[in-house]
Design a protein around this motif. Structure first.
Motif, PDB file in Angstrom:
ATOM      1  N   GLU A 155      94.861  35.470  -8.787  1.00 61.34           N
ATOM      2  CA  GLU A 155      94.688  35.163 -10.208  1.00 61.34           C
ATOM      3  C   GLU A 155      93.330  34.530 -10.478  1.00 61.34           C
ATOM      4  O   GLU A 155      92.680  34.828 -11.491  1.00 61.34           O
ATOM      5  CB  GLU A 155      95.825  34.263 -10.682  1.00 61.34           C
ATOM      6  CG  GLU A 155      97.169  34.990 -10.735  1.00 61.34           C
ATOM      7  CD  GLU A 155      98.377  34.089 -10.839  1.00 61.34           C
ATOM      8  OE1 GLU A 155      99.509  34.610 -10.820  1.00 61.34           O
ATOM      9  OE2 GLU A 155      98.191  32.851 -10.955  1.00 61.34           O
ATOM     10  N   ARG A 194      96.125  37.862 -18.506  1.00 61.12           N
ATOM     11  CA  ARG A 194      97.071  36.911 -19.091  1.00 61.12           C
ATOM     12  C   ARG A 194      98.504  37.387 -18.889  1.00 61.12           C
ATOM     13  O   ARG A 194      99.381  36.607 -18.486  1.00 61.12           O
ATOM     14  CB  ARG A 194      96.765  36.732 -20.580  1.00 61.12           C
ATOM     15  CG  ARG A 194      97.634  35.685 -21.260  1.00 61.12           C
ATOM     16  CD  ARG A 194      97.128  35.339 -22.642  1.00 61.12           C
ATOM     17  NE  ARG A 194      97.163  36.497 -23.526  1.00 61.12           N
ATOM     18  CZ  ARG A 194      96.083  37.098 -24.030  1.00 61.12           C
ATOM     19  NH1 ARG A 194      94.870  36.660 -23.717  1.00 61.12           N
ATOM     20  NH2 ARG A 194      96.204  38.131 -24.844  1.00 61.12           N
ATOM     21  N   ILE A 234      99.544  37.055 -15.160  1.00 62.65           N
ATOM     22  CA  ILE A 234      99.879  35.687 -14.766  1.00 62.65           C
ATOM     23  C   ILE A 234     101.188  35.236 -15.417  1.00 62.65           C
ATOM     24  O   ILE A 234     102.041  34.613 -14.775  1.00 62.65           O
ATOM     25  CB  ILE A 234      98.728  34.723 -15.129  1.00 62.65           C
ATOM     26  CG1 ILE A 234      97.482  35.059 -14.301  1.00 62.65           C
ATOM     27  CG2 ILE A 234      99.138  33.264 -14.892  1.00 62.65           C
ATOM     28  CD1 ILE A 234      96.246  34.247 -14.657  1.00 62.65           C
ATOM     29  N   LYS A 235     101.351  35.565 -16.702  1.00 63.29           N
ATOM     30  CA  LYS A 235     102.577  35.173 -17.394  1.00 63.29           C
ATOM     31  C   LYS A 235     103.811  35.813 -16.762  1.00 63.29           C
ATOM     32  O   LYS A 235     104.889  35.198 -16.712  1.00 63.29           O
ATOM     33  CB  LYS A 235     102.494  35.548 -18.873  1.00 63.29           C
ATOM     34  CG  LYS A 235     101.660  34.602 -19.717  1.00 63.29           C
ATOM     35  CD  LYS A 235     101.753  34.982 -21.191  1.00 63.29           C
ATOM     36  CE  LYS A 235     101.003  34.011 -22.062  1.00 63.29           C
ATOM     37  NZ  LYS A 235     101.095  34.358 -23.501  1.00 63.29           N
ATOM     38  N   LEU A 253     104.719  33.681 -13.869  1.00 60.31           N
ATOM     39  CA  LEU A 253     105.285  32.412 -14.334  1.00 60.31           C
ATOM     40  C   LEU A 253     106.715  32.607 -14.844  1.00 60.31           C
ATOM     41  O   LEU A 253     107.594  31.780 -14.601  1.00 60.31           O
ATOM     42  CB  LEU A 253     104.409  31.815 -15.433  1.00 60.31           C
ATOM     43  CG  LEU A 253     103.016  31.333 -15.023  1.00 60.31           C
ATOM     44  CD1 LEU A 253     102.234  30.882 -16.248  1.00 60.31           C
ATOM     45  CD2 LEU A 253     103.095  30.206 -14.007  1.00 60.31           C
ATOM     46  N   LEU A 256     105.498  29.604 -22.112  1.00 60.93           N
ATOM     47  CA  LEU A 256     104.699  30.459 -21.242  1.00 60.93           C
ATOM     48  C   LEU A 256     103.218  30.389 -21.609  1.00 60.93           C
ATOM     49  O   LEU A 256     102.350  30.327 -20.727  1.00 60.93           O
ATOM     50  CB  LEU A 256     105.188  31.906 -21.331  1.00 60.93           C
ATOM     51  CG  LEU A 256     106.412  32.262 -20.487  1.00 60.93           C
ATOM     52  CD1 LEU A 256     106.906  33.665 -20.804  1.00 60.93           C
ATOM     53  CD2 LEU A 256     106.090  32.150 -18.993  1.00 60.93           C
ATOM     54  N   GLN A 257     102.916  30.392 -22.912  1.00 60.73           N
ATOM     55  CA  GLN A 257     101.526  30.336 -23.351  1.00 60.73           C
ATOM     56  C   GLN A 257     100.886  29.004 -22.970  1.00 60.73           C
ATOM     57  O   GLN A 257      99.742  28.960 -22.496  1.00 60.73           O
ATOM     58  CB  GLN A 257     101.427  30.554 -24.862  1.00 60.73           C
ATOM     59  CG  GLN A 257     100.014  30.497 -25.422  1.00 60.73           C
ATOM     60  CD  GLN A 257      99.084  31.569 -24.865  1.00 60.73           C
ATOM     61  OE1 GLN A 257      99.548  32.558 -24.284  1.00 60.73           O
ATOM     62  NE2 GLN A 257      97.786  31.363 -25.007  1.00 60.73           N
ATOM     63  N   TYR A 259     100.292  29.045 -19.267  1.00 60.05           N
ATOM     64  CA  TYR A 259      99.171  29.924 -18.932  1.00 60.05           C
ATOM     65  C   TYR A 259      97.841  29.253 -19.245  1.00 60.05           C
ATOM     66  O   TYR A 259      96.916  29.259 -18.424  1.00 60.05           O
ATOM     67  CB  TYR A 259      99.272  31.247 -19.691  1.00 60.05           C
ATOM     68  CG  TYR A 259      97.975  32.026 -19.603  1.00 60.05           C
ATOM     69  CD1 TYR A 259      97.647  32.726 -18.442  1.00 60.05           C
ATOM     70  CD2 TYR A 259      97.048  31.984 -20.649  1.00 60.05           C
ATOM     71  CE1 TYR A 259      96.431  33.385 -18.331  1.00 60.05           C
ATOM     72  CE2 TYR A 259      95.832  32.633 -20.545  1.00 60.05           C
ATOM     73  CZ  TYR A 259      95.531  33.334 -19.381  1.00 60.05           C
ATOM     74  OH  TYR A 259      94.316  33.976 -19.261  1.00 60.05           O
ATOM     75  N   GLN A 260      97.718  28.664 -20.439  1.00 56.04           N
ATOM     76  CA  GLN A 260      96.462  28.030 -20.826  1.00 56.04           C
ATOM     77  C   GLN A 260      96.093  26.896 -19.871  1.00 56.04           C
ATOM     78  O   GLN A 260      94.928  26.748 -19.478  1.00 56.04           O
ATOM     79  CB  GLN A 260      96.559  27.498 -22.262  1.00 56.04           C
ATOM     80  CG  GLN A 260      96.576  28.589 -23.310  1.00 56.04           C
ATOM     81  CD  GLN A 260      96.766  28.038 -24.714  1.00 56.04           C
ATOM     82  OE1 GLN A 260      97.343  26.965 -24.914  1.00 56.04           O
ATOM     83  NE2 GLN A 260      96.293  28.771 -25.701  1.00 56.04           N
ATOM     84  N   GLU A 300      95.001  28.494 -16.572  1.00 55.51           N
ATOM     85  CA  GLU A 300      93.682  29.116 -16.702  1.00 55.51           C
ATOM     86  C   GLU A 300      92.587  28.056 -16.635  1.00 55.51           C
ATOM     87  O   GLU A 300      91.574  28.216 -15.946  1.00 55.51           O
ATOM     88  CB  GLU A 300      93.587  29.891 -18.013  1.00 55.51           C
ATOM     89  CG  GLU A 300      92.248  30.598 -18.194  1.00 55.51           C
ATOM     90  CD  GLU A 300      92.043  31.089 -19.608  1.00 55.51           C
ATOM     91  OE1 GLU A 300      91.814  30.234 -20.500  1.00 55.51           O
ATOM     92  OE2 GLU A 300      92.126  32.314 -19.832  1.00 55.51           O
ATOM     93  N   VAL A 335     104.090  26.317 -11.327  1.00 54.70           N
ATOM     94  CA  VAL A 335     103.046  27.322 -11.247  1.00 54.70           C
ATOM     95  C   VAL A 335     102.743  27.709  -9.798  1.00 54.70           C
ATOM     96  O   VAL A 335     101.897  28.544  -9.552  1.00 54.70           O
ATOM     97  CB  VAL A 335     101.739  26.814 -11.911  1.00 54.70           C
ATOM     98  CG1 VAL A 335     101.983  26.607 -13.382  1.00 54.70           C
ATOM     99  CG2 VAL A 335     101.231  25.551 -11.285  1.00 54.70           C
TER     100      VAL A 335
END
Length: 392
Positions: A306, A325, A328-329, A332, A352-353, A356-357, A360, A392
């Motif tokens: 990733e 994105r 990766i999501k 997760l 999830l968002q 992810y943020q 990242e 994660v």
């Protein structure tokens, strides 16, 4: 008499009053422990003494220990614990107490016949890595001398059972032309036997998972990338052993995780054209073959891939950020599926968002400290580390 009514006068912080020293060539390097609760209790305090100081010194080569306890005054109370007796529970019997002249004499005497009790397995620059023989009395003694550092510098650290033959001890030394080698750090590693399947088992195939348990670099050697090189050289040594099928780490803290990520990325750059990694290449077959070849555990391999994808997007703009994105999501989601399914859809997507943020940002922070491929004059931006609330 008034002082007897002031507990603070008789209470010392064990983190502050314990002074650690490494002596070499007549000089002494001082540093403080990170933790003392495994020795002095959760409060990390010692009661019953005025101006208490505990000196714990080690020779730079043999790590022969010396202990001295000083204080101005002690309460006349039979319930007060003697700091010497407390410390000696965690030190080898060879430890010299109070008599510094005797300690120096014992070191010099040991020097006459002492050799590093193990086999050198790798070296870089002025450093050499030895696998210590824990079946040898000198190897066991060295383990006993080093092990208190696990309690003092690793949170929730504990002593290993050196009698268990599945434990390995690796020690890194700095070589010198003018003096004896100096201990830089060490790691303990457990060898888990893995069942290879009935056919391979019947054919005598042996498979092992290496688990790095404890990893210590002395404070005076930190900040010089020695830990990263120590880890990398051990990893490369294990890669050559066909019996070892996977290399994992037991409960790494954040600083070790960072070091490991950067070291693994740098190592992968030397064996693979990272620029070529894209979604066309990332078939299940390629992923499993490359992961097995590199003996990486699944979680660590996923993190590295990733980060490489984000690095390639940021550097060459040859990948879709939306693809990355979603990639990766998906991981997760699969890892946290049970918890996420208890939430309604909007909350699930938001979780999830957010995860992810956060991930990242953390990836770019790590990439900012690694020299991967960058466009001329450009570096990967780093950002503050924000932890996701999902695993994660």
């Amino acid at each position: 008499m008034a002082d007897l009514l002031k507990p603070e006068v008789w209470t010392s912080s064990s983190n502050e009053c314990l002074k650690l020293f490494i002596t070499t060539d007549g000089a002494a390097i001082n540093f403080q422990p990170s933790f003392t609760y495994p020795i002095f209790g959760d409060s990390e305090s010692i009661f019953g003494f005025k101006n208490l100081v505990i000196f714990l010194c080690f020779d730079h080569y043999t790590f022969y220990p010396f202990l001295n306890v000083k204080y101005d005054e002690k309460l006349d109370d039979d319930t007060i614990k003697d700091p010497k007796e407390t410390m000696m529970k965690f030190l080898p019997e060879s430890t010299v107490f109070k008599d510094e002249v005797k300690w120096v004499d014992e070191i010099n005497k040991e020097y006459e016949t002492y050799n590093i009790p193990g086999e050198m397995i790798s070296q870089f620059e002025t450093y050499k890595i030895y696998k210590i023989n824990l079946k040898d009395l000198d190897g066991i003694e060295l383990q006993k001398r080093l092990q208190i550092l696990v309690l003092l510098f690793i949170e929730a650290g504990s002593f290993i059972d050196y009698k268990d033959e599945l434990w390995d001890l690796y020690v890194i030394y700095e070589e010198s032309e003018t003096s004896k080698p100096s201990i830089v750090g060490f790691t303990t590693v457990y060898n888990y036997w893995k069942y290879p399947g009935s056919t391979d088992f019947d054919n005598g195939v042996e498979q092992i998972r290496k688990k790095i348990s404890q990893f210590v670099i002395l404070p005076n050697y930190q900040g010089k990338s020695i830990g990263s090189k120590f880890y990398t050289h051990l990893y490369e040594f294990w890669l050559k052993d066909p019996k070892i099928i996977e290399i994992v780490v037991e409960d790494p803290n954040e600083s070790f995780d960072d070091m490991r990520d950067k070291a693994d990325l740098t190592r992968l750059k030397s064996v693979l054209d990272l620029k070529s990694i894209n979604f066309e290449k990332l078939s299940k077959e390629w992923i499993e073959n490359f992961r097995s070849e590199q003996k990486l555990e699944k979680r660590q391999f996923n993190r590295l891939i990733e980060m490489i994808l984000l690095n390639n997007y940021k550097t060459f703009n040859n990948l879709s950020l939306k693809q990355i994105r979603l990639f990766i999501k998906k991981r997760l989601y699969e890892k946290n599926k049970e918890a996420l399914l208890t939430l309604d859809k909007p909350t699930r997507f938001d979780k999830l968002q957010t995860a992810y943020q956060s991930l990242e940002e953390d990836y770019y922070r790590i990439l900012g400290g690694v020299k991967l491929y960058t466009r001329e004059g450009e570096t990967i931006e780093s950002s503050n580390n924000k932890r996701a609330k999902l695993s994660v």
